[in-house]
Scaffold this motif. Structure first.
Motif, mmCIF file in Angstrom:
data_model
loop_
_atom_site.group_PDB
_atom_site.id
_atom_site.type_symbol
_atom_site.label_atom_id
_atom_site.label_comp_id
_atom_site.label_asym_id
_atom_site.label_seq_id
_atom_site.Cartn_x
_atom_site.Cartn_y
_atom_site.Cartn_z
ATOM 1 N N SER A 80 -0.581 9.712 2.608
ATOM 2 C CA SER A 80 -1.767 8.872 2.791
ATOM 3 C C SER A 80 -2.221 8.271 1.460
ATOM 4 C CB SER A 80 -2.896 9.705 3.411
ATOM 5 O OG SER A 80 -4.068 8.936 3.563
ATOM 6 N N ALA A 81 -2.177 9.077 0.403
ATOM 7 C CA ALA A 81 -2.611 8.595 -0.906
ATOM 8 C C ALA A 81 -1.694 7.511 -1.453
ATOM 9 C CB ALA A 81 -2.688 9.770 -1.880
ATOM 10 N N LEU A 82 -0.409 7.571 -1.095
ATOM 11 C CA LEU A 82 0.560 6.613 -1.628
ATOM 12 C C LEU A 82 0.719 5.365 -0.769
ATOM 13 C CD1 LEU A 82 3.377 9.024 -2.877
ATOM 14 C CD2 LEU A 82 1.543 7.958 -4.188
ATOM 15 N N ARG A 83 0.106 5.355 0.403
ATOM 16 C CA ARG A 83 0.259 4.197 1.289
ATOM 17 C C ARG A 83 -0.234 2.900 0.645
ATOM 18 N NH1 ARG A 83 -1.789 6.496 5.507
ATOM 19 N NH2 ARG A 83 0.208 7.475 5.973
ATOM 20 N N PRO A 84 -1.398 2.887 0.002
ATOM 21 C CA PRO A 84 -1.829 1.635 -0.647
ATOM 22 C C PRO A 84 -0.860 1.168 -1.729
ATOM 23 C CG PRO A 84 -3.672 3.156 -0.420
ATOM 24 C CD PRO A 84 -2.438 3.938 -0.085
ATOM 25 N N LEU A 85 -0.223 2.114 -2.411
ATOM 26 C CA LEU A 85 0.754 1.752 -3.435
ATOM 27 C C LEU A 85 1.965 1.069 -2.801
ATOM 28 C CD1 LEU A 85 1.145 2.010 -6.487
ATOM 29 C CD2 LEU A 85 2.323 4.176 -6.082
ATOM 30 N N GLY A 86 2.378 1.592 -1.665
ATOM 31 C CA GLY A 86 3.485 0.961 -0.952
ATOM 32 C C GLY A 86 3.142 -0.444 -0.508
ATOM 33 N N GLU A 87 1.918 -0.630 -0.026
ATOM 34 C CA GLU A 87 1.490 -1.956 0.424
ATOM 35 C C GLU A 87 1.437 -2.938 -0.750
ATOM 36 O OE1 GLU A 87 -2.214 -1.077 2.254
ATOM 37 O OE2 GLU A 87 -1.309 -0.219 4.074
ATOM 38 N N LYS A 88 0.940 -2.460 -1.879
ATOM 39 C CA LYS A 88 0.848 -3.327 -3.059
ATOM 40 C C LYS A 88 2.223 -3.821 -3.479
ATOM 41 C CE LYS A 88 0.083 -3.039 -8.048
ATOM 42 N NZ LYS A 88 -0.392 -2.192 -9.191
ATOM 43 N N TRP A 89 3.191 -2.911 -3.571
ATOM 44 C CA TRP A 89 4.505 -3.295 -4.062
ATOM 45 C C TRP A 89 5.338 -3.991 -2.998
ATOM 46 C CZ3 TRP A 89 5.996 -3.757 -8.903
ATOM 47 C CH2 TRP A 89 5.189 -3.148 -9.895
ATOM 48 N N SER A 90 5.044 -3.760 -1.745
ATOM 49 C CA SER A 90 5.712 -4.525 -0.682
ATOM 50 C C SER A 90 5.387 -6.002 -0.825
ATOM 51 C CB SER A 90 5.273 -4.024 0.700
ATOM 52 O OG SER A 90 5.713 -2.706 0.938
ATOM 53 N N GLU A 91 4.117 -6.292 -1.079
ATOM 54 C CA GLU A 91 3.693 -7.679 -1.257
ATOM 55 C C GLU A 91 4.287 -8.279 -2.524
ATOM 56 O OE1 GLU A 91 -0.441 -10.312 -1.535
ATOM 57 O OE2 GLU A 91 -0.529 -8.147 -1.176
ATOM 58 N N ALA A 92 4.360 -7.478 -3.581
ATOM 59 C CA ALA A 92 4.868 -7.995 -4.855
ATOM 60 C C ALA A 92 6.362 -8.287 -4.809
ATOM 61 C CB ALA A 92 4.567 -6.982 -5.965
ATOM 62 N N LEU A 93 7.122 -7.461 -4.087
ATOM 63 C CA LEU A 93 8.579 -7.577 -4.097
ATOM 64 C C LEU A 93 9.138 -8.322 -2.894
ATOM 65 C CD1 LEU A 93 9.467 -3.980 -5.328
ATOM 66 C CD2 LEU A 93 9.576 -6.100 -6.667
ATOM 67 N N GLY A 94 8.337 -8.491 -1.854
ATOM 68 C CA GLY A 94 8.815 -9.190 -0.670
ATOM 69 C C GLY A 94 9.709 -8.371 0.225
ATOM 70 N N VAL A 95 9.753 -7.065 0.022
ATOM 71 C CA VAL A 95 10.478 -6.145 0.900
ATOM 72 C C VAL A 95 9.575 -4.942 1.156
ATOM 73 C CG1 VAL A 95 12.772 -6.833 0.097
ATOM 74 C CG2 VAL A 95 11.570 -4.956 -1.059
ATOM 75 N N ASP A 96 9.868 -4.192 2.191
ATOM 76 C CA ASP A 96 9.056 -3.015 2.486
ATOM 77 C C ASP A 96 9.284 -1.934 1.432
ATOM 78 O OD1 ASP A 96 7.944 -4.111 4.741
ATOM 79 O OD2 ASP A 96 9.415 -3.222 6.111
ATOM 80 N N VAL A 97 8.196 -1.411 0.908
ATOM 81 C CA VAL A 97 8.242 -0.307 -0.046
ATOM 82 C C VAL A 97 7.555 0.882 0.621
ATOM 83 C CG1 VAL A 97 7.489 0.543 -2.304
ATOM 84 C CG2 VAL A 97 8.236 -1.846 -2.032
#
Length: 296
Positions: A80-97
């Motif tokens: 749960s704590a890392l979910r926002p981090l995944g969303e941030k980098w998904s947007e930055a890289l254009g792939v699911d993180v």
């Protein structure tokens, strides 16, 4: 740090820059009970794909390992704590993180699984304790001893992807990717069932010696707009693989006939499948949906 993409220095630099940024974010986040994070998946094994424009084409699959003695609740809180981090980098890289959180105990219980055995053989350290320490208690198993259930799990996952790829509202890129995954998953499942799986994709291609698998693998490494084969060809490869896996368990009736039976009666037939293992029911159901998707 291993290579992250398939023969692409530019993509490697993209991944390495992202890993440095993610490591910095993890340090600032100070997630309780988090022992370490590694990059697994295709890029962790040096088998990630690269689009024609040089951008990444596969998901980035991170594994966040909880501290020794942590329970499942701690793993859920880490995820749960890392979910926002995944969303941030998904947007930055254009792939699911994605960050998958695991406790050491859960990894040990699952160390027969393909996912865990591939992880311990190919990853990149990102933050915290290195993978050599995080995975030190896991047994390194021979590929020839992967349980048959892993072939079924792989087929179920890729079969579901083929069903989704046939839906009208899916993008061409989504459909092409899942066609390629369907062919590759079918070939990999057959190798697992034969006790002939190999840890490197190119070695699996050589062992299978099949042109369709080779085309799908080339597409995985260098994806294009057009799929490596038709959806119907991918379905046929999936059905053939599922039949081989089932035959190894003593189930002689083909999934093609099972799908025809169900399509004619418009029911999955609970009494007909009474006594089957849950995994066999799952494959039977997916075969039905792939069959009727083209109106056969």
């Amino acid at each position: 740090m291993p290579a992250h993409a398939y023969r692409s220095e530019a993509a490697d630099r993209l991944v390495e820059d992202a890993l440095r940024g993610i490591a910095a974010d993890l340090s600032r986040a100070r997630v309780p009970r988090l022992a370490g994070v590694v990059l697994g998946g295709g890029y962790g094994r040096g088998e990630g794909g690269v689009k024609p424009d040089g951008s990444l084409s596969n998901d980035l699959d991170f594994f966040a390992v909880a501290a020794q003695g942590s329970g499942d609740r701690a793993a859920e809180e880490i995820a749960s704590a890392l979910r926002p981090l995944g969303e941030k980098w998904s947007e930055a890289l254009g792939v699911d993180v994605e960050f998958t959180a695991k406790t050491p105990e859960r990894l040990r219980r699952d160390d027969e699984r393909l996912m865990v055995q591939e992880l311990v053989r190919g990853y990149a350290d990102v933050w915290g304790r290195p993978g050599a320490e995080l995975f030190s208690s896991l047994r390194i198993r021979s590929a020839s001893l992967l349980p048959r259930g892993e072939a079924v799990r792989l087929l179920a996952n890729r079969g579901a992807g083929l069903v989704l790829a046939r839906e009208a509202d899916r993008s061409e890129e989504f459909a092409a990717r899942n066609v390629a995954k369907g062919v590759l998953g079918a070939g990999d499942a057959r190798l697992i069932a034969r006790g002939a799986y190999r840890w490197k994709a190119e070695e699996r291609r050589e062992v299978l010696g099949e042109a369709l698998y080779a085309k799908a693998l080339a597409w995985k490494f260098r994806p294009r707009e057009e799929p490596p084969c038709s959806w119907e060809e991918a379905r046929e490869a999936w059905l053939a693989a599922a039949d081989e896996v089932r035959a190894g368990a003593g189930i002689r009736r083909t999934l093609r006939n099972a799908a025809r039976w169900v399509a004619r009666r418009r029911t999955l037939g609970e009494w007909r499948t009474l006594g089957w293992e849950p995994e066999e029911r799952l494959l039977d159901g997916i075969a039905f949906f792939t069959w009727v998707a083209v109106g056969d």
